[in-house]
Design a protein around this motif. Structure first.
Motif, PDB file in Angstrom:
ATOM      1  N   VAL A  43       0.861  -1.176   0.000  1.00 21.03           N
ATOM      2  CA  VAL A  43       0.000   0.000   0.000  1.00 21.03           C
ATOM      3  C   VAL A  43       0.899   1.229   0.000  1.00 21.03           C
ATOM      4  N   GLU A  44       0.572   2.195  -0.841  1.00 14.18           N
ATOM      5  CA  GLU A  44       1.328   3.435  -0.917  1.00 14.18           C
ATOM      6  C   GLU A  44       0.376   4.617  -0.877  1.00 14.18           C
ATOM      7  N   HIS A  45       0.905   5.782  -0.499  1.00 14.06           N
ATOM      8  CA  HIS A  45       0.084   6.997  -0.466  1.00 14.06           C
ATOM      9  C   HIS A  45       0.921   8.182  -0.914  1.00 14.06           C
ATOM     10  N   SER A  46       0.237   9.220  -1.387  1.00 17.26           N
ATOM     11  CA  SER A  46       0.922  10.416  -1.860  1.00 17.26           C
ATOM     12  C   SER A  46      -0.043  11.594  -1.842  1.00 17.26           C
ATOM     13  N   LYS A  60       3.908   1.116   5.565  1.00 17.51           N
ATOM     14  CA  LYS A  60       4.542  -0.078   6.120  1.00 17.51           C
ATOM     15  C   LYS A  60       5.388  -0.765   5.041  1.00 17.51           C
ATOM     16  N   LEU A  61       5.838  -1.957   5.319  1.00 11.17           N
ATOM     17  CA  LEU A  61       6.572  -2.742   4.327  1.00 11.17           C
ATOM     18  C   LEU A  61       5.572  -3.493   3.448  1.00 11.17           C
ATOM     19  N   PRO A  62       5.998  -3.986   2.276  1.00 11.98           N
ATOM     20  CA  PRO A  62       5.088  -4.833   1.499  1.00 11.98           C
ATOM     21  C   PRO A  62       4.640  -6.027   2.337  1.00 11.98           C
ATOM     22  N   LEU A  63       3.471  -6.496   2.059  1.00  8.45           N
ATOM     23  CA  LEU A  63       2.886  -7.607   2.820  1.00  8.45           C
ATOM     24  C   LEU A  63       3.358  -8.927   2.209  1.00  8.45           C
ATOM     25  N   PRO A  84      -6.416  10.856   5.132  1.00 10.63           N
ATOM     26  CA  PRO A  84      -7.681  10.952   4.385  1.00 10.63           C
ATOM     27  C   PRO A  84      -7.634  11.894   3.185  1.00 10.63           C
ATOM     28  N   ASN A  85      -6.731  12.854   3.183  1.00  5.49           N
ATOM     29  CA  ASN A  85      -6.659  13.815   2.075  1.00  5.49           C
ATOM     30  C   ASN A  85      -5.663  13.407   0.995  1.00  5.49           C
ATOM     31  N   GLN A  86      -5.013  12.270   1.175  1.00  8.61           N
ATOM     32  CA  GLN A  86      -4.029  11.820   0.203  1.00  8.61           C
ATOM     33  C   GLN A  86      -4.583  10.686  -0.651  1.00  8.61           C
ATOM     34  N   MET A  87      -3.919  10.460  -1.761  1.00  9.27           N
ATOM     35  CA  MET A  87      -4.286   9.348  -2.630  1.00  9.27           C
ATOM     36  C   MET A  87      -3.665   8.076  -2.057  1.00  9.27           C
ATOM     37  N   VAL A  88      -4.409   6.989  -2.126  1.00  9.15           N
ATOM     38  CA  VAL A  88      -3.931   5.691  -1.630  1.00  9.15           C
ATOM     39  C   VAL A  88      -4.033   4.703  -2.788  1.00  9.15           C
ATOM     40  N   ARG A  89      -2.948   3.980  -3.017  1.00  7.49           N
ATOM     41  CA  ARG A  89      -2.974   3.004  -4.096  1.00  7.49           C
ATOM     42  C   ARG A  89      -2.502   1.634  -3.606  1.00  7.49           C
ATOM     43  N   PHE A  90      -2.990   0.636  -4.305  1.00 10.72           N
ATOM     44  CA  PHE A  90      -2.586  -0.747  -4.100  1.00 10.72           C
ATOM     45  C   PHE A  90      -1.523  -1.076  -5.143  1.00 10.72           C
ATOM     46  N   VAL A  91      -0.468  -1.749  -4.719  1.00 12.34           N
ATOM     47  CA  VAL A  91       0.605  -2.164  -5.620  1.00 12.34           C
ATOM     48  C   VAL A  91       0.873  -3.643  -5.379  1.00 12.34           C
ATOM     49  N   ALA A 103      -0.774  -1.972 -10.312  1.00  8.97           N
ATOM     50  CA  ALA A 103      -0.916  -0.852  -9.386  1.00  8.97           C
ATOM     51  C   ALA A 103      -2.158  -0.068  -9.784  1.00  8.97           C
ATOM     52  N   PHE A 104      -2.958   0.301  -8.796  1.00  7.69           N
ATOM     53  CA  PHE A 104      -4.120   1.142  -9.087  1.00  7.69           C
ATOM     54  C   PHE A 104      -4.492   1.952  -7.859  1.00  7.69           C
ATOM     55  N   VAL A 105      -5.050   3.114  -8.102  1.00 10.97           N
ATOM     56  CA  VAL A 105      -5.464   4.018  -7.038  1.00 10.97           C
ATOM     57  C   VAL A 105      -6.804   3.530  -6.486  1.00 10.97           C
ATOM     58  N   VAL A 106      -6.854   3.379  -5.160  1.00 12.92           N
ATOM     59  CA  VAL A 106      -8.090   2.968  -4.507  1.00 12.92           C
ATOM     60  C   VAL A 106      -8.848   4.194  -4.008  1.00 12.92           C
TER      61      VAL A 106
END
Length: 110
Positions: A43-46, A60-63, A84-91, A103-106
């Protein structure tokens, strides 16, 4: 075909951003597919203004070796609650190809 978005109307972030936003079941199925491929979820955010850059913050680290879709979704939700105000994506990282398999933005932020 009218559901497909024009590139000029909304910014595009990841593979699926040219399609209408995925619902919860579609997100779950994509994550399940990645796990079935043996890919490692992360999980990543920006910040929205930095989302076009190559650097996203890792939540965190990759699962590594995670087999539960619910555990991955729980991490995505925890990241979204924290930022809550940032973009969160699954990788999903493919160990064999040594690259991202998907990878896609959730969450697109507010």
């Amino acid at each position: 075909m009218s559901d497909i978005q024009s590139y000029k109307q909304t910014p595009k972030y990841e593979t699926f951003s040219y399609l209408p936003e995925m619902n919860a079941d579609q997100v779950r199925r994509q994550i399940a597919y990645c796990i079935a491929q043996g890919w490692n979820p992360a999980v990543e955010h920006s910040e929205k203004e930095n989302a076009f850059g190559h650097y996203w913050y890792m939540w965190k680290l990759p699962l590594f070796g995670e087999q539960s879709v619910d555990a991955v979704l729980a991490e995505i939700e925890a990241c979204h609650r924290e930022y809550p105000n940032q973009m969160v994506r699954f990788v999903a990282y493919d160990n064999y190809a040594q690259s991202q398999g998907m990878a896609f933005v959730v969450y697109r932020g507010r």
